[in-house]
Design a protein around this motif. Structure first.
Motif, PDB file in Angstrom:
ATOM      1  N   ALA A  43      46.358   5.906  38.523  1.00 29.92           N
ATOM      2  CA  ALA A  43      44.938   6.102  38.841  1.00 29.92           C
ATOM      3  C   ALA A  43      44.183   6.657  37.642  1.00 29.92           C
ATOM      4  O   ALA A  43      43.059   6.236  37.334  1.00 29.92           O
ATOM      5  N   LEU A  44      44.783   7.613  36.935  1.00 34.03           N
ATOM      6  CA  LEU A  44      44.144   8.171  35.742  1.00 34.03           C
ATOM      7  C   LEU A  44      44.006   7.122  34.651  1.00 34.03           C
ATOM      8  O   LEU A  44      42.977   7.040  33.969  1.00 34.03           O
ATOM      9  N   PHE A  45      45.034   6.315  34.472  1.00 36.68           N
ATOM     10  CA  PHE A  45      44.999   5.258  33.462  1.00 36.68           C
ATOM     11  C   PHE A  45      43.883   4.251  33.785  1.00 36.68           C
ATOM     12  O   PHE A  45      43.102   3.874  32.907  1.00 36.68           O
ATOM     13  N   ASN A  46      43.803   3.846  35.061  1.00 38.86           N
ATOM     14  CA  ASN A  46      42.774   2.883  35.459  1.00 38.86           C
ATOM     15  C   ASN A  46      41.380   3.485  35.337  1.00 38.86           C
ATOM     16  O   ASN A  46      40.433   2.800  34.923  1.00 38.86           O
ATOM     17  N   PHE A  47      41.248   4.766  35.690  1.00 39.82           N
ATOM     18  CA  PHE A  47      39.946   5.422  35.536  1.00 39.82           C
ATOM     19  C   PHE A  47      39.541   5.455  34.072  1.00 39.82           C
ATOM     20  O   PHE A  47      38.389   5.191  33.726  1.00 39.82           O
ATOM     21  N   PHE A  48      40.478   5.800  33.202  1.00 36.20           N
ATOM     22  CA  PHE A  48      40.199   5.848  31.769  1.00 36.20           C
ATOM     23  C   PHE A  48      39.649   4.505  31.296  1.00 36.20           C
ATOM     24  O   PHE A  48      38.654   4.447  30.566  1.00 36.20           O
ATOM     25  N   ASN A  49      40.270   3.418  31.724  1.00 36.90           N
ATOM     26  CA  ASN A  49      39.835   2.088  31.295  1.00 36.90           C
ATOM     27  C   ASN A  49      38.455   1.735  31.843  1.00 36.90           C
ATOM     28  O   ASN A  49      37.654   1.092  31.158  1.00 36.90           O
ATOM     29  N   ARG A  50      38.167   2.157  33.069  1.00 36.53           N
ATOM     30  CA  ARG A  50      36.842   1.875  33.651  1.00 36.53           C
ATOM     31  C   ARG A  50      35.755   2.706  32.978  1.00 36.53           C
ATOM     32  O   ARG A  50      34.623   2.248  32.804  1.00 36.53           O
ATOM     33  N   PHE A  51      36.093   3.916  32.611  1.00 31.04           N
ATOM     34  CA  PHE A  51      35.119   4.863  32.078  1.00 31.04           C
ATOM     35  C   PHE A  51      34.858   4.668  30.588  1.00 31.04           C
ATOM     36  O   PHE A  51      33.891   5.190  30.049  1.00 31.04           O
ATOM     37  N   ASN A  52      35.721   3.935  29.941  1.00 32.12           N
ATOM     38  CA  ASN A  52      35.679   3.754  28.490  1.00 32.12           C
ATOM     39  C   ASN A  52      34.548   2.825  28.066  1.00 32.12           C
ATOM     40  O   ASN A  52      34.742   1.625  27.871  1.00 32.12           O
ATOM     41  N   GLU A  53      33.346   3.379  27.939  1.00 34.55           N
ATOM     42  CA  GLU A  53      32.200   2.593  27.488  1.00 34.55           C
ATOM     43  C   GLU A  53      31.168   3.514  26.844  1.00 34.55           C
ATOM     44  O   GLU A  53      31.204   4.731  27.013  1.00 34.55           O
ATOM     45  N   ASN A  54      30.252   2.928  26.097  1.00 32.99           N
ATOM     46  CA  ASN A  54      29.224   3.709  25.418  1.00 32.99           C
ATOM     47  C   ASN A  54      28.439   4.551  26.410  1.00 32.99           C
ATOM     48  O   ASN A  54      28.129   4.117  27.523  1.00 32.99           O
ATOM     49  N   GLY A  55      28.101   5.759  25.981  1.00 31.61           N
ATOM     50  CA  GLY A  55      27.310   6.643  26.814  1.00 31.61           C
ATOM     51  C   GLY A  55      28.133   7.546  27.712  1.00 31.61           C
ATOM     52  O   GLY A  55      27.579   8.389  28.413  1.00 31.61           O
ATOM     53  N   LYS A  56      29.457   7.362  27.706  1.00 27.55           N
ATOM     54  CA  LYS A  56      30.322   8.158  28.568  1.00 27.55           C
ATOM     55  C   LYS A  56      31.078   9.211  27.759  1.00 27.55           C
ATOM     56  O   LYS A  56      31.500   8.966  26.628  1.00 27.55           O
ATOM     57  N   CYS A  57      31.245  10.398  28.357  1.00 27.46           N
ATOM     58  CA  CYS A  57      32.027  11.474  27.743  1.00 27.46           C
ATOM     59  C   CYS A  57      33.121  11.915  28.714  1.00 27.46           C
ATOM     60  O   CYS A  57      32.828  12.222  29.865  1.00 27.46           O
ATOM     61  N   LEU A  58      34.338  11.945  28.247  1.00 25.27           N
ATOM     62  CA  LEU A  58      35.476  12.385  29.046  1.00 25.27           C
ATOM     63  C   LEU A  58      36.164  13.531  28.318  1.00 25.27           C
ATOM     64  O   LEU A  58      36.495  13.420  27.135  1.00 25.27           O
ATOM     65  N   VAL A  59      36.356  14.650  29.019  1.00 21.94           N
ATOM     66  CA  VAL A  59      37.078  15.794  28.458  1.00 21.94           C
ATOM     67  C   VAL A  59      38.215  16.131  29.419  1.00 21.94           C
ATOM     68  O   VAL A  59      37.994  16.316  30.617  1.00 21.94           O
ATOM     69  N   VAL A  60      39.430  16.180  28.880  1.00 21.24           N
ATOM     70  CA  VAL A  60      40.625  16.415  29.689  1.00 21.24           C
ATOM     71  C   VAL A  60      41.374  17.617  29.139  1.00 21.24           C
ATOM     72  O   VAL A  60      41.429  17.822  27.925  1.00 21.24           O
ATOM     73  N   THR A  61      41.953  18.427  30.032  1.00 18.49           N
ATOM     74  CA  THR A  61      42.790  19.536  29.571  1.00 18.49           C
ATOM     75  C   THR A  61      44.204  19.404  30.124  1.00 18.49           C
ATOM     76  O   THR A  61      44.434  18.813  31.180  1.00 18.49           O
ATOM     77  N   ALA A  62      45.138  19.980  29.392  1.00 14.94           N
ATOM     78  CA  ALA A  62      46.532  20.070  29.833  1.00 14.94           C
ATOM     79  C   ALA A  62      47.170  21.215  29.076  1.00 14.94           C
ATOM     80  O   ALA A  62      46.604  21.736  28.113  1.00 14.94           O
ATOM     81  N   ASP A  63      48.364  21.613  29.516  1.00 11.20           N
ATOM     82  CA  ASP A  63      49.007  22.736  28.837  1.00 11.20           C
ATOM     83  C   ASP A  63      49.758  22.329  27.580  1.00 11.20           C
ATOM     84  O   ASP A  63      50.009  23.156  26.704  1.00 11.20           O
ATOM     85  N   LEU A  64      50.103  21.031  27.476  1.00 11.42           N
ATOM     86  CA  LEU A  64      50.862  20.543  26.328  1.00 11.42           C
ATOM     87  C   LEU A  64      50.238  19.269  25.777  1.00 11.42           C
ATOM     88  O   LEU A  64      49.377  18.654  26.409  1.00 11.42           O
ATOM     89  N   LEU A  65      50.700  18.869  24.608  1.00  8.38           N
ATOM     90  CA  LEU A  65      50.249  17.614  24.016  1.00  8.38           C
ATOM     91  C   LEU A  65      50.716  16.434  24.876  1.00  8.38           C
ATOM     92  O   LEU A  65      51.728  16.544  25.597  1.00  8.38           O
ATOM     93  N   PRO A  66      50.018  15.293  24.826  1.00  8.96           N
ATOM     94  CA  PRO A  66      50.394  14.143  25.660  1.00  8.96           C
ATOM     95  C   PRO A  66      51.860  13.740  25.529  1.00  8.96           C
ATOM     96  O   PRO A  66      52.510  13.420  26.535  1.00  8.96           O
ATOM     97  N   SER A  67      52.388  13.793  24.325  1.00  4.45           N
ATOM     98  CA  SER A  67      53.778  13.382  24.103  1.00  4.45           C
ATOM     99  C   SER A  67      54.789  14.337  24.726  1.00  4.45           C
ATOM    100  O   SER A  67      55.975  14.006  24.834  1.00  4.45           O
TER     101      SER A  67
END
Length: 234
Positions: free
Chosen positions: A118-142
């Motif tokens: 769901a997060l992956f699909n949201f990222f792809n839908r939201f990925n366009e000009n004019g949009k800002c996405l800020v995400v937090t986590a405790d560790l690096l993605p890897s």
């Protein structure tokens, strides 16, 4: 039954969790960057990944980003996965219609296939000009042990900031600063007293400061250690 998304949406944001009250200061790299992403959002999709352990201030930065976005007339939401995880990934539906989306504690859904997709699909839908996405986590993605490699790749795609946890000195300074912004005088001695007698969790400390603020106004008393002891029954 109430729509889970409606239940998840915060009615108001804390008005004192702004860039100005961030313990790292308005001149910090992370604040300067987040301000820039909002300013330059029409130049392309803006994605920021904030990485840090508890008490690093990363959630504060999400609140501040939403407040700044609201002041600019942008539509925004802060989604705390800690609060909505039990509702399932349907809470992400419709968020791509907004200008600015902030998602806190992504690490909590690592390994959950439905949430990761769901997060992956949201990222792809939201990925366009004019949009800002800020995400937090405790560790690096890897280091999140994600089961979906494509999501790991997406999370590593943006600008990443590793934010150190706050020291006791940082917390004392932040409490004094936050009190001053409320028009409340809190000495460094009193701030350090709170740190030695109460939980060091910054959110809990700010709740205590709110209680002391109300008590001080009601009693028309300055904040002193004896007054703090009496108010908090320490």
């Amino acid at each position: 039954m109430d729509n889970p998304l409606q239940m998840a949406l915060p009615v108001t944001l804390p008005d004192d969790e702004t860039f100005a009250s961030y313990f790292g200061g308005e001149g910090s790299l992370e604040v300067s960057h987040l301000k820039s992403t909002l300013k330059n959002r029409l130049e392309g999709f803006q994605f920021t990944y904030l990485c840090g352990l508890a008490d690093s201030g990363k959630s504060h930065l999400l609140y501040a980003t939403c407040i700044e976005a609201q002041e600019q007339g942008l539509s925004t939401i802060l989604l705390s996965l800690r609060e909505v995880i039990d509702y399932g990934p349907l809470v992400l539906d419709g968020l791509d219609a907004l200008d600015v989306v902030c998602i806190d504690d992504v690490h909590l859904v690592a390994g959950d296939t439905a949430w990761e997709k769901a997060l992956f699909n949201f990222f792809n839908r939201f990925n366009e000009n004019g949009k800002c996405l800020v995400v937090t986590a405790d560790l690096l993605p890897s280091m999140l042990n994600l089961s979906l490699p494509d999501l790991e790749s997406r999370l590593a795609w943006g600008t990443t900031f590793q934010i150190r946890s706050m020291s006791d000195d940082d917390k004392a300074e932040a409490l004094v600063k936050r009190a001053h912004m409320r028009g409340l005088e809190l000495s460094d001695e009193c701030a350090r007293f709170l740190l030695t007698r109460l939980s060091r969790d910054m959110r809990a400390l700010l709740e205590v400061l709110d209680k002391l603020d109300h008590a001080s106004m009601a009693a028309q008393r300055k904040l002193t250690i004896p007054f703090i002891k009496a108010t908090l029954k320490l």
